[in-house]
Design an enzyme around this catalytic site. Structure first.
Site, PDB file in Angstrom:
ATOM      1  N   LEU A  17      51.126 -42.949 -35.651  1.00 45.54           N
ATOM      2  CA  LEU A  17      51.880 -41.742 -36.002  1.00 45.54           C
ATOM      3  C   LEU A  17      50.960 -40.604 -36.419  1.00 45.54           C
ATOM      4  O   LEU A  17      50.963 -39.524 -35.827  1.00 45.54           O
ATOM      5  CB  LEU A  17      52.862 -42.081 -37.133  1.00 45.54           C
ATOM      6  N   GLY A  19      47.628 -40.545 -36.390  1.00 45.11           N
ATOM      7  CA  GLY A  19      46.492 -40.375 -35.502  1.00 45.11           C
ATOM      8  C   GLY A  19      46.779 -39.445 -34.344  1.00 45.11           C
ATOM      9  O   GLY A  19      45.976 -38.560 -34.019  1.00 45.11           O
ATOM     10  N   TYR A 139      48.728 -54.113 -50.488  1.00 46.41           N
ATOM     11  CA  TYR A 139      48.352 -52.922 -49.719  1.00 46.41           C
ATOM     12  C   TYR A 139      47.726 -51.868 -50.630  1.00 46.41           C
ATOM     13  O   TYR A 139      46.684 -51.275 -50.306  1.00 46.41           O
ATOM     14  CB  TYR A 139      49.606 -52.373 -49.039  1.00 46.41           C
TER      15      TYR A 139
END
Length: 312
Positions: A17, A19, A139
């Site tokens: 998305l 990038g 994360y």
């Protein structure tokens, strides 16, 4: 770091998305050669492949966007994998960049690094206060570790960096995973399917949590500014929070859904409130170019036209 005619910008995660949007933004700007790298070009969890890629292109600046990233449910179900894969990618990219002589890294962080213990709006100086929310701890700790590595490499090797503490991004080419994806692309897919089937939409949680949503085209413009003239951690957001319920209301209007919304309160809400101080970003001259409703409409229309081939 001012651009020169010899600058080479390398973008990892270029097929994702953010990038796609950033590569387009950089290529539209004068003075920089842009190299787009995806998982087809190198497995960034493997150091040898990462180093070979970095030495082949010899970039001046690296925009490191590649990550293993999902929504709240995906992160909850795979905390260890989210931690390990992201630590490997981040560590390899930063060390390979150092060896290849990269001058600056602009890394994509996440607002998940902030703890519920910090005051609102969240400011960059409080990024280390308290633990991150448990729903995304694996994360978030990997992203915090990347910031720690970047700070250490600046101190020892003089490598300049910016660490973008990104809010929720959305836009065309997102991953529209209803089960494990981020909230907005998940909702867009649900609303589109519900309209096609003439069925109501069931939304996870209570709708009360508030989030800051940034259109990916605006995020790309902001990252180019950050790459040009900012160092250190910086919030990448709009500075405006909106409840999930209000977002759902906008999507109901945009999609033309005729049914009342339904809420599944057995599903998690995540953090109750996220809002960000964007003073540093505004000082660079950044202002979002699209309203939330306009950006949602563009994204919904893109998905409606590409739903058969969109990522899930």
């Amino acid at each position: 770091m001012a651009n020169t005619t010899s600058d080479v910008a390398l973008v990892t995660g270029a097929s994702g998305l953010m990038g796609r949007a950033l590569v387009q933004e950089l290529r539209d700007a004068a003075g920089t050669t842009t190299v787009a790298v995806s998982s087809q070009d190198a497995d960034l969890t493997k150091f040898e492949q990462t180093l070979e890629m970095m030495e082949r292109h010899r970039p001046t600046i690296v925009y490191h966007l590649a990550a293993r990233v999902t929504g709240i449910m995906g992160n909850m179900r795979a905390q260890g994998q989210a931690y390990l894969d992201n630590v490997r990618m981040n560590t390899n990219v930063i060390e390979a960049a150092r060896i290849a002589g990269v001058r600056k890294i602009v890394a994509m962080g996440s607002a998940a690094v902030y703890s519920d213990m910090v005051r609102l709006p969240m400011v960059e100086e409080e990024v280390w206060i308290g633990p991150p929310h448990g729903s995304e701890a694996g994360y978030a700790h990997a992203k915090r570790g990347m910031l720690a590595q970047l700070e250490a490499y600046r101190d020892q090797y003089g490598m300049e960096f910016a660490f973008c503490i990104s809010t929720n991004l959305f836009g065309p080419h997102d991953k529209f995973d209803e089960e494990c994806g981020h909230v907005l692309p998940s909702l867009i897919s649900k609303f589109h399917r519900a309209v096609q089937e003439d069925q109501p939409v069931t939304i996870w949680g209570t709708g009360k949590p508030e989030r800051d949503f940034l259109y990916v085209k605006d995020a790309a413009a902001a990252m180019r500014l950050i790459g040009r003239s900012f160092s250190g951690p910086i919030n990448l957001a709009t500075g405006q929070a909106i409840s999930i319920a209000n977002v759902a209301g906008l999507l109901k209007e945009i999609s033309g859904l005729r049914h009342e919304l339904q809420w599944d309160r057995t599903k998690p809400d995540g953090q109750k409130m996220r809002s960000y101080d964007i003073g540093k970003l505004q000082n660079l001259g950044f202002q979002p170019g699209s309203s939330l409703k306009q950006a949602l409409r563009e994204t919904f229309e893109w998905y409606a036209a590409h739903c058969d081939t969109a990522r899930r």
